[in-house]
Design a protein around this motif. Structure first.
Motif, PDB file in Angstrom:
ATOM      1  N   ALA A  55       0.834  -1.192   0.000  1.00 39.62           N
ATOM      2  CA  ALA A  55       0.000   0.000   0.000  1.00 39.62           C
ATOM      3  C   ALA A  55       0.872   1.246   0.000  1.00 39.62           C
ATOM      4  CB  ALA A  55      -0.921  -0.020   1.220  1.00 39.62           C
ATOM      5  N   ARG A  56       1.948   1.194   0.791  1.00 37.52           N
ATOM      6  CA  ARG A  56       2.817   2.368   0.872  1.00 37.52           C
ATOM      7  C   ARG A  56       3.566   2.617  -0.433  1.00 37.52           C
ATOM      8  NH1 ARG A  56       5.195   2.473   7.035  1.00 37.52           N
ATOM      9  NH2 ARG A  56       3.166   2.318   8.044  1.00 37.52           N
ATOM     10  N   LEU A  57       3.780   1.538  -1.201  1.00 35.88           N
ATOM     11  CA  LEU A  57       4.422   1.717  -2.501  1.00 35.88           C
ATOM     12  C   LEU A  57       3.485   2.424  -3.476  1.00 35.88           C
ATOM     13  CD1 LEU A  57       6.251  -1.638  -3.312  1.00 35.88           C
ATOM     14  CD2 LEU A  57       7.255   0.624  -3.070  1.00 35.88           C
ATOM     15  N   GLY A  58       2.180   2.315  -3.190  1.00 38.84           N
ATOM     16  CA  GLY A  58       1.244   2.968  -4.091  1.00 38.84           C
ATOM     17  C   GLY A  58       0.300   1.993  -4.782  1.00 38.84           C
ATOM     18  N   ILE A  59      -0.028   0.919  -4.094  1.00 39.62           N
ATOM     19  CA  ILE A  59      -1.019  -0.005  -4.653  1.00 39.62           C
ATOM     20  C   ILE A  59      -2.274   0.098  -3.811  1.00 39.62           C
ATOM     21  CG2 ILE A  59      -1.566  -2.401  -5.170  1.00 39.62           C
ATOM     22  CD1 ILE A  59       1.408  -2.930  -5.435  1.00 39.62           C
ATOM     23  N   GLY A  60      -3.367   0.483  -4.418  1.00 44.37           N
ATOM     24  CA  GLY A  60      -4.616   0.600  -3.690  1.00 44.37           C
ATOM     25  C   GLY A  60      -5.553  -0.512  -4.113  1.00 44.37           C
ATOM     26  N   ARG A  61      -6.398  -0.986  -3.177  1.00 43.50           N
ATOM     27  CA  ARG A  61      -7.254  -2.109  -3.525  1.00 43.50           C
ATOM     28  C   ARG A  61      -8.652  -1.903  -2.991  1.00 43.50           C
ATOM     29  NH1 ARG A  61      -6.273  -8.468  -1.977  1.00 43.50           N
ATOM     30  NH2 ARG A  61      -8.178  -9.215  -2.940  1.00 43.50           N
ATOM     31  N   LYS A  62      -9.616  -2.224  -3.834  1.00 45.42           N
ATOM     32  CA  LYS A  62     -11.002  -2.232  -3.402  1.00 45.42           C
ATOM     33  C   LYS A  62     -11.473  -3.673  -3.394  1.00 45.42           C
ATOM     34  CE  LYS A  62     -15.530  -1.383  -4.775  1.00 45.42           C
ATOM     35  NZ  LYS A  62     -15.610  -2.696  -4.194  1.00 45.42           N
ATOM     36  N   PHE A  63     -12.068  -4.060  -2.264  1.00 43.53           N
ATOM     37  CA  PHE A  63     -12.479  -5.462  -2.147  1.00 43.53           C
ATOM     38  C   PHE A  63     -13.745  -5.731  -2.934  1.00 43.53           C
ATOM     39  CE2 PHE A  63     -10.185  -4.686   1.825  1.00 43.53           C
ATOM     40  CZ  PHE A  63      -9.281  -5.716   1.773  1.00 43.53           C
ATOM     41  N   GLN A  64     -13.960  -7.007  -3.184  1.00 38.30           N
ATOM     42  CA  GLN A  64     -15.167  -7.447  -3.859  1.00 38.30           C
ATOM     43  C   GLN A  64     -16.391  -7.065  -3.035  1.00 38.30           C
ATOM     44  OE1 GLN A  64     -14.646 -11.435  -5.040  1.00 38.30           O
ATOM     45  NE2 GLN A  64     -16.723 -11.702  -5.767  1.00 38.30           N
ATOM     46  N   LYS A  65     -16.312  -7.379  -1.737  1.00 46.67           N
ATOM     47  CA  LYS A  65     -17.387  -7.012  -0.818  1.00 46.67           C
ATOM     48  C   LYS A  65     -16.990  -5.656  -0.252  1.00 46.67           C
ATOM     49  CE  LYS A  65     -19.561  -8.958   3.345  1.00 46.67           C
ATOM     50  NZ  LYS A  65     -19.298  -7.841   4.264  1.00 46.67           N
ATOM     51  N   PRO A  66     -17.862  -4.658  -0.349  1.00 45.66           N
ATOM     52  CA  PRO A  66     -17.427  -3.331   0.087  1.00 45.66           C
ATOM     53  C   PRO A  66     -17.001  -3.355   1.552  1.00 45.66           C
ATOM     54  CG  PRO A  66     -19.808  -3.395  -0.194  1.00 45.66           C
ATOM     55  CD  PRO A  66     -19.271  -4.668  -0.750  1.00 45.66           C
ATOM     56  N   THR A  67     -15.811  -2.838   1.825  1.00 48.10           N
ATOM     57  CA  THR A  67     -15.271  -2.879   3.169  1.00 48.10           C
ATOM     58  C   THR A  67     -14.883  -1.474   3.584  1.00 48.10           C
ATOM     59  OG1 THR A  67     -14.374  -5.020   2.587  1.00 48.10           O
ATOM     60  CG2 THR A  67     -13.578  -4.047   4.611  1.00 48.10           C
ATOM     61  N   LEU A  71      -9.361   6.634  -4.064  1.00 49.01           N
ATOM     62  CA  LEU A  71      -8.880   7.848  -4.716  1.00 49.01           C
ATOM     63  C   LEU A  71      -8.076   8.703  -3.738  1.00 49.01           C
ATOM     64  CD1 LEU A  71     -12.049   8.897  -6.744  1.00 49.01           C
ATOM     65  CD2 LEU A  71      -9.996   7.728  -7.578  1.00 49.01           C
ATOM     66  N   ALA A  72      -8.582   8.789  -2.483  1.00 50.89           N
ATOM     67  CA  ALA A  72      -7.915   9.617  -1.477  1.00 50.89           C
ATOM     68  C   ALA A  72      -6.508   9.107  -1.201  1.00 50.89           C
ATOM     69  CB  ALA A  72      -8.736   9.626  -0.197  1.00 50.89           C
ATOM     70  N   GLN A  73      -6.346   7.813  -1.346  1.00 47.35           N
ATOM     71  CA  GLN A  73      -5.049   7.176  -1.081  1.00 47.35           C
ATOM     72  C   GLN A  73      -4.013   7.587  -2.134  1.00 47.35           C
ATOM     73  OE1 GLN A  73      -5.795   2.968  -0.726  1.00 47.35           O
ATOM     74  NE2 GLN A  73      -3.668   2.542  -0.174  1.00 47.35           N
ATOM     75  N   GLU A  74      -4.489   8.090  -3.269  1.00 49.57           N
ATOM     76  CA  GLU A  74      -3.636   8.497  -4.385  1.00 49.57           C
ATOM     77  C   GLU A  74      -2.607   7.437  -4.774  1.00 49.57           C
ATOM     78  OE1 GLU A  74      -2.052  12.410  -3.717  1.00 49.57           O
ATOM     79  OE2 GLU A  74      -3.984  13.091  -2.938  1.00 49.57           O
ATOM     80  N   PRO A  75      -3.064   6.242  -5.044  1.00 46.37           N
ATOM     81  CA  PRO A  75      -2.115   5.186  -5.400  1.00 46.37           C
ATOM     82  C   PRO A  75      -1.698   5.311  -6.867  1.00 46.37           C
ATOM     83  CG  PRO A  75      -4.317   4.312  -5.460  1.00 46.37           C
ATOM     84  CD  PRO A  75      -4.447   5.754  -5.110  1.00 46.37           C
ATOM     85  N   GLN A  76      -0.608   4.666  -7.221  1.00 45.62           N
ATOM     86  CA  GLN A  76      -0.197   4.642  -8.620  1.00 45.62           C
ATOM     87  C   GLN A  76      -0.948   3.561  -9.380  1.00 45.62           C
ATOM     88  OE1 GLN A  76       3.882   4.935  -6.918  1.00 45.62           O
ATOM     89  NE2 GLN A  76       4.352   5.344  -9.063  1.00 45.62           N
ATOM     90  N   LEU A  77      -1.366   2.523  -8.633  1.00 48.32           N
ATOM     91  CA  LEU A  77      -2.117   1.438  -9.271  1.00 48.32           C
ATOM     92  C   LEU A  77      -3.374   1.175  -8.455  1.00 48.32           C
ATOM     93  CD1 LEU A  77      -2.443  -1.063 -11.163  1.00 48.32           C
ATOM     94  CD2 LEU A  77      -1.045  -2.321  -9.537  1.00 48.32           C
TER      95      LEU A  77
END
Lengths: 375, 534, 246
Positions: free
Chosen positions: C79-91, C162-168
């Protein structure tokens, strides 16, 4: 800015009442004649002081359970360790006034024919060192235990079970005479602290006031931690641990920090408890004791800090009254409390009070049912 | 050569003192004060040769210097005490003959040579006793004393012995005696072999000093034999530890296997599990009380009667708990933990109020008392029964879960509740029955534990933590994991105990499990599959 | 634009003999929008677990940017490298307010000390408002996240991403539980985000994938079956066989 206030209304109310009590009781005892209303008899002071220590212990558990979701069934161990650290100092302070009049060795060591003081007893003759250990020993244990447990992601009931095993193992260890901590009997027969006799009313008042201040300190510290962004992350960990991880938070560091702070608060509570009750023994480590702390928090209302303190005061007072008047009934009442609170009162007494006022729901409040883990 | 020796001694014994042999015991005893010491030694040999049981007492008295001759009539008396307290006894019958006036008797003098003859004679008499158990005891005693003076007697006895096991013991005693003599080194090396074959602590006592023998051959053989015996002893000690470990493991298994179902399979924490065990034990107590009062003849059947009752009592309370409390808390394991803890306090106090806080006496049926010897280890029957019982309970559960429609439904519900419900399985009923089954098994455990533990209201508390650790250590959801965990923890505990002491051993095991769970949070045998990994 | 953001090479992962990922190779360019489709059990979610450090692959390389090895990192590192993830089930954090949810996601120091000393700045407040407006939750700012509808939770989670501003951005079935209108808005949003960020979307809904209008990768049995435009892969007989043809 937009940082939410350090002290909300409920906490403020609790602190005001607490301060009133710890000012008025000494004042009353100073001004009024013994035996009149408003003068609290000397024997009652340690009992009230004890309740305040329990309240602080409950606050420490609420910090980890209510906010971070770590149900520790071994918090009694941190309390007892703090108590033992203080007890060791009080033992050393007895000096040559013991039965065997040995200037260095406490009575039980003479009795068990120790040649010299075990290494870990050194330094406890100094009050400041003992105070340091009161915080350091429980903190260190919590840190080491938490380091392993949180890193390997032991959570939920598994964590509860091993914390329980931890306090059980410590209890067995402290029962051994070879531990050099008084075995079965523990540490007792204390005379005085910093030169003041423990049986003097003035010393009792001082300890009572100190306990009250410590409780206030614990609540304010807890508010500071939980009111910060750190506290929000903790709640995040409790509600959706993996989401917190995927946001880049080192969940194990957060847990470790709050667990260690909580253990130190519990140690502080133990240290204030021991001079007031005059004894510390391995029974304090018993798993049943630690679970009892949990019902204080649950009954008062977890995730509120003051609720936990309130719960401790209610249950402790009920215990004193019932065990004196209806000894058979106590475990029935305690058992029923566990069952009824978990089923009908998940937010505790505070939640009940909140429910009476419209819109009084507290932020961070617990969900009605724990959310399923995000997987 | 070795075989010749006893034959020779027998020949000497038979033909040497031939004149004396033909006389009666009484006549021989009268000859004791006469002649030189060596003459008397011959008489002693002749007395032994009569193989008369009564002669043992006479020779013993002689050896102690208690045999006197009355000056008045030359009668032989056994005199005990001195001066005015001296009393006389008939040496043959032991009959008391009254006080002995001072200086009316003279003691029969003995020297070392004569004492040796006496010891040898006594050995002969006991070794030739007509009761084989007495002969065996005598042989074992002779082994321990390892007295070269008894060599002759041993040889004679061996030659005459008919019973194989007694003969073996005598041969070993002879070897031990030979080792204490200065016989030919080759003979002694052979004897070492005989003693080694005997094994045990006695053999070790005989052989250990020989390692320092001046004869290199003997020292070497003795050292080798000692090492061999020590190896075998260590092996038996290990076997004994394994046995104790299995015994403890079976107790842990019984206590934990019910939790293996409620916690492991259903994922429900039942902190009242220990109290359900306790209720099983109290059910046994009540059953036995009723049997004692109304049908004492059935006492040996009391456990068989109590077991189903305990299952029903604990199981019934389990079902009630599930329907009344646990059902409302599914998906909230920490709350379940607290509520069931509350139930445990209530059950404890109920039992304390009804039966009192003290231990109640639960008896062992006669068929469970006693023990038998297996090699060098003692096997008590109650422990053996509990091990077998634990295995039977475990096997029964496995069959129930894997081979019956109920087990199938149960697994369906735990694996996919909505789908099971769709298929018409009454999931609520299955939950209640499963929880009841786990509770009932706790009741069965209580029946077994009542045989080896104190039956008190606190019985359950001492098992609850261990039980949880066993289930977690083995891997929740896997009954075989519980099985392996119970026995391995039991055995590890018993191996630590001699080294560290019982309490420290327990602490070490606890610490080990705490560390282990942190290394492998899912236990020894984790539930398999992707769902768990996620 | 052609610089590689994420590169998987011959990755294998099995669970007790079940090959969830079996020789998967995939490259996402910087700023690219990519859709990944595939039947149940094709290994889509496991692939995300591997990229986000949740699951360690048995073998193979997972490279971030130029030369960062992701297989050695855990979730927080990724996450700190810039990978953001949205789960299948909203969490989302149900007991925190909507704005606090976004606040926790905002880029910034994740340390303990920072957490204890944190004061929300006006800039952060403004940024939170901005993000909430993008996802249409501006009016819900003060509500508890637990009180939101399923669709709103989906939006909130996207807002946090979006707030996390990830690269991916790794987005697992964002359209589930959304109305058609919302689905189209999500597709539009993801298209806008791409370019500045790389986006990898896992989705079942073919209309949604069409609306994304991007390169599509079809996974089956843990490896890539086909890759190309939606029309291109739809024409592939193997793909029709295992997936579309059902």
């Amino acid at each position: 800015m937009v940082r939410k206030g350090l002290i909300d209304r409920r906490t403020g109310l609790f602190l005001v009442v607490l301060f009133a009590v710890i000012v008025l009781i000494p004042l009353g005892n100073l001004l009024l004649a013994p035996g009149t209303a408003g003068h609290v008899p000397g024997y009652l002071l340690p009992l009230l002081g004890k309740y305040l220590c329990f309240a602080l212990l409950a606050v420490s558990l609420d910090l980890v359970w209510g906010y971070a979701g770590i149900l520790s069934l071994g918090h009694g161990a941190f309390f007892a360790l703090g108590g033992y650290a203080m007890g060791m100092h009080l033992m050393r302070e007895i000096g040559d006034r013991g039965v065997y009049a040995n200037p260095v060795l406490p009575d039980f060591m003479v009795f068990l024919s120790y040649e010299k003081l075990p290494w870990y007893w050194h330094g406890f003759d100094m009050f400041w060192f003992a105070c340091l250990m009161v915080l350091f020993v429980p903190g260190l244990l919590a840190f080491v235990f938490g380091w392993f447990a949180f890193r390997s992601r032991v959570t939920g009931v598994y964590l509860s079970i091993i914390t329980q095993a931890l306090t059980y193992a410590l209890m067995l260890a402290f029962y051994r005479n070879e531990m050099g901590l008084g075995g079965n009997n523990g540490l007792t027969d204390f005379r005085d602290v910093l030169g003041f006799s423990l049986s003097d009313d003035s010393t009792r008042i001082a300890l009572f006031v100190l306990s009250g201040l410590a409780l206030a300190f614990g609540i304010i510290l807890g508010r500071f931690i939980t009111g910060s962004k750190f506290g929000m992350v903790l709640v995040g960990v409790r509600d959706a641990e993996s989401r917190t991880r995927f946001l880049g938070y080192r969940v194990e560091h957060y847990k470790l920090f709050v667990f260690t702070v909580s253990a130190m608060l519990a140690g502080l509570a133990g240290a204030l408890y021991v001079p007031q009750v005059g004894i510390i023994n391995p029974g304090e480590f018993s798993p049943a004791n630690s679970i009892e702390i949990v019902i204080w928090v649950a009954l008062g209302g977890r995730c509120t800090l003051v609720g936990a303190a309130l719960g401790a005061l209610i249950v402790a007072a009920a215990k004193s009254w019932l065990t004196a008047n209806f000894p058979e009934a106590w475990l029935f009442v305690l058992g029923a409390a566990f069952v009824l609170v978990t089923i009908f009162l998940p937010r505790g007494v505070i939640g009940l009070l909140d429910g009476l006022k419209p819109g009084g729901r507290h932020r961070h409040a617990l969900p009605q049912a724990a959310p399923e883990p995000a997987e | 050569m070795r075989r010749l020796l006893p034959l020779l001694t027998l020949l000497c014994l038979a033909f040497g003192p031939l004149p004396a042999l033909s006389q009666s015991l009484e006549a021989l005893i009268r000859q004791l004060p006469e002649g030189s010491f060596s003459d008397r030694a011959e008489v002693v040999a002749a007395i032994a040769a009569t193989l008369d049981e009564r002669a043992v007492g006479v020779l013993e008295a002689l050896g102690e210097g208690d045999l006197h001759q009355r000056k008045a009539d030359g009668a032989i008396l056994k005199v005990t005490g001195r001066g005015s307290k001296a009393r006389a006894f008939d040496p043959l019958t032991g009959e008391e003959l009254g006080p002995v006036p001072a200086r009316s008797t003279t003691a029969i003098k003995v020297n070392n040579a004569l004492r040796r003859a006496v010891r040898s004679g006594i050995a002969t008499l006991t070794l030739m006793h007509r009761d084989p158990t007495r002969r065996l005891a005598a042989a074992n005693a002779a082994f321990q004393s390892a007295d070269p003076d008894q060599l002759e007697a041993l040889g004679a006895a061996l030659a005459a012995e008919q019973d194989a096991s007694v003969a073996e013991a005598i041969a070993q005693a002879q070897a031990a005696a030979l080792l204490a003599s200065d016989a030919d080194p080759a003979l002694r090396v052979e004897a070492i072999e005989t003693v080694r074959a005997r094994g045990g602590r006695d053999a070790l006592a005989v052989l250990t000093p020989l390692r320092a023998s001046e004869v290199p051959l003997i020292a070497e053989a003795a050292a080798a034999a000692v090492a061999e015996i020590e190896r075998s002893q260590a092996m038996w000690a290990r076997a004994q530890n394994v046995w104790f470990g299995l015994s403890l493991g079976s107790v842990l298994l019984l206590a934990a296997v019910g939790l293996g179902i409620t916690f492991g399979v259903m994922g429900v924490i039942n902190m009242a599990h220990g109290e359900l065990i306790m209720l099983g034990a109290y059910t046994t107590f009540v059953t036995q009380e009723l049997i004692r009062g109304h049908a004492p003849g059935l006492f040996d059947w009391s456990l068989a009667i109590a077991a189903p009752l305990a299952f029903l009592v604990a199981g019934g309370i389990g079902v009630a708990m599930e329907r009344g409390i646990v059902r409302h808390l599914y998906g909230r394991p920490l709350e379940t933990l607290l509520a069931t803890w509350g139930v445990s306090l209530i059950l404890q106090q109920t039992v304390r109020s009804v039966f009192g806080p003290t231990n109640r006496e639960v008896g062992n049926p006669s068929w469970m008392s006693g023990a038998f010897q297996l090699g060098e280890m003692t096997v008590t029957l109650n422990r053996l029964t509990i091990i077998l019982f634990a295995l039977v309970v475990f096997a029964g559960l496995l069959v129930l879960l894997r081979r019956t429609p109920f087990g199938l439904r149960m697994r369906a519900v735990t694996q996919n509740r909505p789908m099971a419900a769709e298929m018409g399985i009454r999931t609520g009923w299955i939950d209640a029955m499963t929880f009841g089954l786990g509770a009932g098994v706790a009741g069965l455990a209580g029946v077994a534990l009542s045989q080896i533990d104190n039956v008190s209201p606190n019985l359950g508390q001492s098992y609850i933590i261990d039980s949880f650790l066993v289930v977690v250590f083995g891997g929740a959801g896997n009954l075989w994991g519980t099985f392996a965990a119970a026995f391995s923890l039991g055995i590890v505990n018993k191996f630590l105990e001699p080294v560290a002491g019982a309490v420290l051993a327990k602490i070490l095991v606890l610490v080990f499990i705490i560390l282990f769970i942190q290394k492998r949070p899912r236990g020894l045998f984790p539930q398999r599959g992707r769902a768990v990994e996620a | 634009m052609n610089e590689t953001q994420l590169y998987l090479n011959d990755v294998h992962k099995s669970f007790d003999g079940f090959k969830a990922i079996d020789g998967l190779s995939l490259a996402i360019a910087r700023g690219e929008l990519r859709a990944v489709v595939g039947p149940n059990g094709a290994g889509k979610t496991t692939m995300l677990d591997i990229v986000t450090g949740k699951t360690r692959p048995d073998s193979g390389r997972v490279v971030w940017g130029a030369d960062t090895d992701l297989t050695r990192l855990d979730e927080a590192d990724c996450a700190r490298l810039g990978i953001g993830r949205k789960f299948q089930k909203p969490t989302v954090f149900e007991t925190l307010s909507v704005e606090d949810n976004v606040m926790l996601a905002l880029a910034g120091d994740r340390g303990i000390v920072a957490g204890l000393r944190h004061r929300r700045t006006a800039r952060q407040s403004a940024r939170i408002g901005e993000v909430l407006d993008i996802v249409g939750l501006g009016a819900e700012r003060g509500r508890l996240a637990g009180a939101l509808s399923h669709g709103q939770k989906q939006w909130l989670e996207i807002g946090m991403l979006l707030a996390q501003e990830p690269q991916l951005l790794l987005v697992d079935e964002p359209a589930a539980g959304m109305t058609d209108h919302e689905t189209m808005r999500t597709a539009e949003l993801l298209r806008t985000v791409a370019g500045a960020h790389s986006v990898l979307v896992i989705e079942h809904d073919m209309d949604f994938v069409r609306a994304l209008d991007c390169k599509v990768t079809v996974l089956n049995r843990g490896s890539v079956l086909a890759e190309g435009s939606l029309d291109h892969v739809s024409a592939n007989p193997e793909v029709i066989e295992v997936y579309l043809g059902r």
